[in-house]
Scaffold this active site. Structure first.
Site, PDB file in Angstrom:
ATOM      1  N   HIS A 194       0.845  -1.199   0.000  1.00 41.25           N
ATOM      2  CA  HIS A 194       0.000   0.000   0.000  1.00 41.25           C
ATOM      3  C   HIS A 194       0.884   1.254   0.000  1.00 41.25           C
ATOM      4  CE1 HIS A 194      -2.639  -2.982   2.221  1.00 41.25           C
ATOM      5  NE2 HIS A 194      -3.464  -2.603   1.273  1.00 41.25           N
ATOM      6  N   VAL A 241       4.741  -5.545  -4.495  1.00 40.28           N
ATOM      7  CA  VAL A 241       5.812  -5.467  -3.501  1.00 40.28           C
ATOM      8  C   VAL A 241       5.859  -6.813  -2.775  1.00 40.28           C
ATOM      9  CG1 VAL A 241       6.637  -4.263  -1.432  1.00 40.28           C
ATOM     10  CG2 VAL A 241       5.509  -2.980  -3.275  1.00 40.28           C
ATOM     11  N   MET A 270       3.331  -9.286  -0.632  1.00 34.61           N
ATOM     12  CA  MET A 270       2.776  -8.740   0.612  1.00 34.61           C
ATOM     13  C   MET A 270       1.261  -8.698   0.515  1.00 34.61           C
ATOM     14  SD  MET A 270       5.233  -5.738   1.881  1.00 34.61           S
ATOM     15  CE  MET A 270       6.951  -6.108   2.192  1.00 34.61           C
ATOM     16  N   SER A 322      -2.371  -8.107   3.314  1.00 37.11           N
ATOM     17  CA  SER A 322      -2.873  -7.921   4.682  1.00 37.11           C
ATOM     18  C   SER A 322      -3.188  -9.277   5.310  1.00 37.11           C
ATOM     19  CB  SER A 322      -4.131  -7.059   4.664  1.00 37.11           C
ATOM     20  OG  SER A 322      -3.866  -5.832   4.027  1.00 37.11           O
TER      21      SER A 322
HETATM   22  P1  AMP Z   1      -6.366  -4.113  -0.326  1.00 34.64           P
HETATM   23  O1  AMP Z   1      -6.204  -3.269   0.904  1.00 34.64           O
HETATM   24  O2  AMP Z   1      -5.836  -5.494  -0.177  1.00 34.64           O
HETATM   25  O3  AMP Z   1      -7.746  -4.040  -0.906  1.00 34.64           O
HETATM   26  O4  AMP Z   1      -5.414  -3.450  -1.422  1.00 34.64           O
HETATM   27  C1  AMP Z   1      -5.491  -2.090  -1.737  1.00 34.64           C
HETATM   28  C2  AMP Z   1      -4.613  -1.825  -2.924  1.00 34.64           C
HETATM   29  O5  AMP Z   1      -3.269  -2.200  -2.624  1.00 34.64           O
HETATM   30  C3  AMP Z   1      -5.011  -2.662  -4.155  1.00 34.64           C
HETATM   31  O6  AMP Z   1      -4.866  -1.860  -5.321  1.00 34.64           O
HETATM   32  C4  AMP Z   1      -4.012  -3.789  -4.142  1.00 34.64           C
HETATM   33  O7  AMP Z   1      -3.770  -4.354  -5.411  1.00 34.64           O
HETATM   34  C5  AMP Z   1      -2.784  -3.062  -3.611  1.00 34.64           C
HETATM   35  N1  AMP Z   1      -1.820  -4.023  -3.054  1.00 34.64           N
HETATM   36  C6  AMP Z   1      -2.075  -4.989  -2.130  1.00 34.64           C
HETATM   37  N2  AMP Z   1      -0.962  -5.719  -1.903  1.00 34.64           N
HETATM   38  C7  AMP Z   1       0.013  -5.209  -2.701  1.00 34.64           C
HETATM   39  C8  AMP Z   1       1.382  -5.541  -2.932  1.00 34.64           C
HETATM   40  N3  AMP Z   1       1.984  -6.546  -2.296  1.00 34.64           N
HETATM   41  N4  AMP Z   1       2.072  -4.808  -3.844  1.00 34.64           N
HETATM   42  C9  AMP Z   1       1.454  -3.782  -4.511  1.00 34.64           C
HETATM   43  N5  AMP Z   1       0.174  -3.421  -4.321  1.00 34.64           N
HETATM   44  C10 AMP Z   1      -0.543  -4.126  -3.434  1.00 34.64           C
END
Ligand code: AMP
Length: 287
Positions: A37, A176, A184, A186
């Site tokens: 994020h 990432v 990575m 959550s």
């Molecule tokens: P989420 O909180 O999981 O809904 O993710 C929010 C945003 O962060 C989304 O656009 C995800 O694709 C991005 N995201 C989650 N994990 C990663 C990661 N490891 N590397 C890059 N972007 C990420």
């Protein structure tokens, strides 16, 4: 940093700034923020004047048997990260503010949503498309960033922005990873130490697929078998899907011509891992 909870107040913040000619960026998240994020936030921070991050665990994108109630929530840490990264507004709506009584509109992007994550999680992309459209409507950003980690989601958002003429610039940022290659997420906090040790196998399988393509293999089915073979090294991990697909349509490729995206999802205990890698076929030099 402003903490804004009501959609109306969020739109008022944005409208005021827009009137002043300010460029607004939005990074939508479900919180439990990590360096993936952070990379999106840093990217958009550099390219806008005012940056909003939304933190909303969207109930409509979880199926009835999924982890909505146990999804990690750590709002104090998230706010700290946002402050450190120079976020101007943290939008933290409640579910009832987002879906008040009488709410009925849904957004669907059926072709992109049909396969892979959409097949494994039938409720998922309808919820994602609807909440993203709402967040865009509430925050009215000029630009936004999504992660390649959720490849199909990023494709869906691209389509939604184009189809609905939203005129929002979309930046899709590279995944990432932890040092051992695990993307990575959550949800990685749910992994036991033993599961955590095994989890990078998905990335290793996708990487082996990429190596095979870079080494000259062009048969999608054979690349797929190589990836499956690697996953067999960890029988406690159940593969949900592994696929060699067209980078735009996400349809499976029998023959790889210019590029491909290798998609994978697997279950380890109660945790679902998803990951992907894109590969460009090296162009042959003329002798
Ligand atoms: P989420 O909180 O999981 O809904 O993710 C929010 C945003 O962060 C989304 O656009 C995800 O694709 C991005 N995201 C989650 N994990 C990663 C990661 N490891 N590397 C890059 N972007 C990420």
């Amino acid at each position: 940093m402003k903490i804004i909870r009501s959609p109306r107040a969020m739109t008022a913040w944005s409208d005021q700034l827009r009137r002043e000619g300010v460029t607004i960026g939005l990074v939508p998240t479900m919180g439990a923020l990590h360096d993936g994020h952070r990379a999106l936030i840093r990217d958009i921070r550099l390219r806008c004047d005012a940056l909003a991050v939304s933190i909303f665990v969207n109930p409509t994108q979880f199926g009835p048997k999924e982890d909505l109630t146990t999804y990690p929530r750590q709002i104090a840490r998230d706010r700290m990260l946002c402050r450190t990264e120079g976020v101007d507004a943290c939008f933290e709506p409640t579910a009832s503010a987002m879906y008040p009584e009488g709410f009925q509109t849904t957004v669907s992007v059926p072709d992109i949503a049909r396969r892979w994550e959409g097949a494994a999680r039938p409720h998922h992309f309808g919820g994602v498309a609807t909440v993203v459209a709402k967040l865009f409507g509430i925050v009215r950003p000029h630009l936004t960033a999504f992660g390649q980690k959720d490849y199909q989601q990023a494709a869906l958002v691209r389509q939604l922005i184009a189809d609905l003429n939203l005129g929002i610039e979309l930046d899709v940022r590279p995944t990432v990873r932890e040092e051992d290659g695990l993307a990575m997420s959550s949800r990685n906090v749910y992994l036991s130490p033993d599961q955590r040790r095994r989890a990078p196998i998905l990335y290793r399988a996708l990487s082996a697929g990429r190596q095979a393509i870079l080494g000259g293999l062009r048969d999608g089915g054979k690349v797929n078998r190589i990836m499956k073979q690697i996953m067999k090294q960890e029988p406690v991990i159940q593969v949900e899907y592994l696929a060699v697909c067209d980078v735009a349509s996400l349809e499976p490729l029998s023959k790889i011509v210019r590029s491909a995206v290798l998609l994978g999802a697997a279950r380890i205990g109660s945790v679902r891992l998803i990951d992907n890698i894109t590969v460009s076929v090296p162009t042959r030099k003329r002798s």
